[in-house]
Design an enzyme around this catalytic site. Sequence first.
Site, PDB file in Angstrom:
ATOM      1  N   GLY A  47     -18.874  -9.081  41.818  1.00  0.00           N
ATOM      2  CA  GLY A  47     -18.842  -7.626  41.750  1.00  0.00           C
ATOM      3  C   GLY A  47     -18.769  -7.004  40.383  1.00  0.00           C
ATOM      4  O   GLY A  47     -19.647  -7.163  39.521  1.00  0.00           O
ATOM      5  N   GLY A  48     -17.662  -6.263  40.161  1.00  0.00           N
ATOM      6  CA  GLY A  48     -17.492  -5.506  38.931  1.00  0.00           C
ATOM      7  C   GLY A  48     -17.407  -6.382  37.703  1.00  0.00           C
ATOM      8  O   GLY A  48     -17.901  -6.013  36.624  1.00  0.00           O
ATOM      9  N   LYS A 289      31.664   0.700  28.828  1.00  0.00           N
ATOM     10  CA  LYS A 289      32.043  -0.572  28.201  1.00  0.00           C
ATOM     11  C   LYS A 289      32.266  -1.580  29.317  1.00  0.00           C
ATOM     12  O   LYS A 289      33.041  -1.322  30.241  1.00  0.00           O
ATOM     13  CB  LYS A 289      33.313  -0.365  27.366  1.00  0.00           C
ATOM     14  CG  LYS A 289      33.665  -1.528  26.460  1.00  0.00           C
ATOM     15  CD  LYS A 289      32.742  -1.591  25.247  1.00  0.00           C
ATOM     16  CE  LYS A 289      33.236  -2.600  24.224  1.00  0.00           C
ATOM     17  NZ  LYS A 289      34.427  -2.117  23.504  1.00  0.00           N
ATOM     18  N   HIS A 290      31.584  -2.696  29.244  1.00  0.00           N
ATOM     19  CA  HIS A 290      31.696  -3.739  30.270  1.00  0.00           C
ATOM     20  C   HIS A 290      31.462  -3.180  31.666  1.00  0.00           C
ATOM     21  O   HIS A 290      32.215  -3.468  32.606  1.00  0.00           O
ATOM     22  CB  HIS A 290      33.051  -4.444  30.171  1.00  0.00           C
ATOM     23  CG  HIS A 290      33.294  -5.093  28.843  1.00  0.00           C
ATOM     24  ND1 HIS A 290      32.417  -5.991  28.269  1.00  0.00           N
ATOM     25  CD2 HIS A 290      34.308  -4.962  27.945  1.00  0.00           C
ATOM     26  CE1 HIS A 290      32.880  -6.385  27.102  1.00  0.00           C
ATOM     27  NE2 HIS A 290      34.016  -5.771  26.866  1.00  0.00           N
ATOM     28  N   ASN A 432      39.476  -1.792  42.371  1.00  0.00           N
ATOM     29  CA  ASN A 432      39.963  -0.482  42.799  1.00  0.00           C
ATOM     30  C   ASN A 432      39.829   0.528  41.657  1.00  0.00           C
ATOM     31  O   ASN A 432      40.105   0.204  40.517  1.00  0.00           O
ATOM     32  CB  ASN A 432      41.427  -0.569  43.217  1.00  0.00           C
ATOM     33  CG  ASN A 432      41.629  -1.280  44.539  1.00  0.00           C
ATOM     34  OD1 ASN A 432      40.930  -1.033  45.500  1.00  0.00           O
ATOM     35  ND2 ASN A 432      42.625  -2.169  44.584  1.00  0.00           N
ATOM     36  N   PHE A 487      40.354   4.692  50.391  1.00  0.00           N
ATOM     37  CA  PHE A 487      41.576   5.357  50.858  1.00  0.00           C
ATOM     38  C   PHE A 487      42.831   4.744  50.247  1.00  0.00           C
ATOM     39  O   PHE A 487      42.837   3.606  49.780  1.00  0.00           O
ATOM     40  CB  PHE A 487      41.655   5.353  52.385  1.00  0.00           C
ATOM     41  CG  PHE A 487      41.747   3.980  53.029  1.00  0.00           C
ATOM     42  CD1 PHE A 487      42.832   3.130  52.824  1.00  0.00           C
ATOM     43  CD2 PHE A 487      40.747   3.549  53.891  1.00  0.00           C
ATOM     44  CE1 PHE A 487      42.929   1.890  53.434  1.00  0.00           C
ATOM     45  CE2 PHE A 487      40.821   2.307  54.515  1.00  0.00           C
ATOM     46  CZ  PHE A 487      41.921   1.480  54.277  1.00  0.00           C
ATOM     47  N   ASP A 492      52.284   4.971  47.921  1.00  0.00           N
ATOM     48  CA  ASP A 492      52.708   4.625  46.567  1.00  0.00           C
ATOM     49  C   ASP A 492      51.651   4.930  45.507  1.00  0.00           C
ATOM     50  O   ASP A 492      51.964   5.389  44.408  1.00  0.00           O
ATOM     51  CB  ASP A 492      53.157   3.165  46.488  1.00  0.00           C
ATOM     52  CG  ASP A 492      52.104   2.183  47.013  1.00  0.00           C
ATOM     53  OD1 ASP A 492      51.035   2.636  47.462  1.00  0.00           O
ATOM     54  OD2 ASP A 492      52.374   0.962  46.996  1.00  0.00           O
ATOM     55  N   ARG A 534      33.521   6.275  51.339  1.00  0.00           N
ATOM     56  CA  ARG A 534      34.097   5.510  50.227  1.00  0.00           C
ATOM     57  C   ARG A 534      32.979   5.012  49.321  1.00  0.00           C
ATOM     58  O   ARG A 534      31.812   4.931  49.726  1.00  0.00           O
ATOM     59  CB  ARG A 534      34.928   4.341  50.749  1.00  0.00           C
ATOM     60  CG  ARG A 534      34.100   3.151  51.206  1.00  0.00           C
ATOM     61  CD  ARG A 534      34.961   1.998  51.691  1.00  0.00           C
ATOM     62  NE  ARG A 534      34.152   0.812  51.904  1.00  0.00           N
ATOM     63  CZ  ARG A 534      34.551  -0.234  52.602  1.00  0.00           C
ATOM     64  NH1 ARG A 534      35.747  -0.244  53.181  1.00  0.00           N
ATOM     65  NH2 ARG A 534      33.765  -1.283  52.731  1.00  0.00           N
ATOM     66  N   HIS A 538      31.679  -3.479  43.502  1.00  0.00           N
ATOM     67  CA  HIS A 538      32.192  -4.788  43.091  1.00  0.00           C
ATOM     68  C   HIS A 538      31.239  -5.491  42.134  1.00  0.00           C
ATOM     69  O   HIS A 538      30.132  -5.043  41.933  1.00  0.00           O
ATOM     70  CB  HIS A 538      32.413  -5.668  44.325  1.00  0.00           C
ATOM     71  CG  HIS A 538      33.497  -5.158  45.216  1.00  0.00           C
ATOM     72  ND1 HIS A 538      33.222  -4.522  46.410  1.00  0.00           N
ATOM     73  CD2 HIS A 538      34.833  -5.147  45.088  1.00  0.00           C
ATOM     74  CE1 HIS A 538      34.368  -4.170  46.997  1.00  0.00           C
ATOM     75  NE2 HIS A 538      35.351  -4.526  46.215  1.00  0.00           N
TER      76      HIS A 538
END
Length: 538
Positions: A47-48, A289-290, A432, A487, A492, A534, A538
């Site tokens: 072809g082409g 950073k990190h 967290n 949550f 505390d 949430r 990780h």
Amino acid sequence: MAVASKKIPAPDLVSVQTALLSVSDKSGIVEFAKALHEMGVRLLSTGGTHKVLAQAGLPVKDVSEITGFPEIMDGRVKTLHPLLHGGLLAIRDDEEHVTAMKAHGIEAIDLVVINLYPFEEVRAAGGDYPTTVENIDIGGPAMIRASAKNHAYVTVVTDAADYQEVIAALSESKGKTPYALRQRLAAKAYARTAAYDAAISNWFAEALSLDMPQHRVIGGVLKEKMRYGENPHQSAGFYVNGDQRPGVATATLLQGKQLSYNNINDTDAAFELVAEFPPEQGPACAIIKHANPCGVATGSSLVEAYKRALACDSVSAFGGIIALNQVLDADTATEIVKLFTEVIIAPSVTEEAKAIIAAKPNLRLLTTGALPDPRAPGIVAKTVSGGLLVQSRDNLVVEDLDLKIVTKRAPTPTELEDMKFAFKIAKHVKSNAVIYAKNGQTAGIGAGQMSRVDSARIAAMKAEDAAKALGLAEPLTKGSAVASEAFYPFADGLLAAIAAGATAVIQPGGSMRDEEVIAAANEHDVAMVFTGVRHFRH
């Protein structure tokens, strides 16, 4: 049942007498074909490609003259023929194969040069369904795979970057190619068809909204081999998959040395975070950073946003990555070069800013042309032993969430804005995560702790350190909003945030002890909203 091998040893040097050239990308093909012709190689084409070579004055035969069958169906059928595939797959030292070739008039093909229909480019450009399907190559992959399987006798070239090496090998060995080269090119050929098929299958999954297809293949093309990975004893490479999402993979490096593995990882994290702040809503800066932010802020100008982001943790910002959501200007560049920085990434940069950054030749400067859309769908993948974890991109943004006020006191308009600001950042902080924010500026960031209480305390400690460095009477956590990406399992963590001075809280909710946490907020006259979503990272 496995097919048994006749165990015929592969020869080292194989003479190249006939070459088949059929390429979508014509770059360099005329020069390559001329070099082959000058070495006495017979040229076949389709072809082409045939048209281009013939116009260049090269004696090239169309494959239809070999097969006795014309190219039909808009080029869909042209190379799928036994006379061609027999010439590719025949084992030259196998008597049965040689007999079959003679019986059926099959001529050996020694060199195959093919690159495929531009499926990836059409997909990336947003081609419609019929156009994208039409750019799925069929004959090309079949010939590549056939040639690569028979690399004992056939040299297969799928990348124009290899033309010079092949010509050099032919020149050095008087028209022959060495087995080691044929092996390496065959490995590259199979990797190319695998990546091509991966792009097609993933496009189908997207087009048909197949959430988790039965077979998932992720392919890419090596953009650059890196000096090492996360650590010097680890090898690494940067692969791109054709996705045109603005970011580090599609960015232009305007200055500075090659980005390291860690640079790329951190720069991606920084740019995805700053993209949460649309440029039309005002300047924003994120310092990473990190893979974690050490400061994020908005401002009335880009330089103000940078200074406010830096103020959150100027110690950790040393040697970090800076991401901007607007054009990098001279004022901002002047401030940035005062601190040792690894990478700056922005949609664009002014000429004045370029000149300022040029004074730091090792500082990498990347421009992307645009920001990635935080709402856009996509997938992210992570290898595990024996497998691959694949999930959809976390593309929820806080503006689209239904925020539920759960305390007696509703947040003030200012608190609500700071809540949203903090929750945007929480999405990009390792779990967290606890983030204090005040007036569009991070006050303290606690990341990656096993205990949410520890994250709250570390973020508060960072805020106190920043206040001392700035000579402030009290840390910015006083009167701040605090975000938790998941949550609070107990009260505390909330109490630690309140002790740091937070007056408003945004969190997903959903704990068995939500009522206990709400009661603690009410007791301290703290406003709290639940997002119902949430953002674990990780």
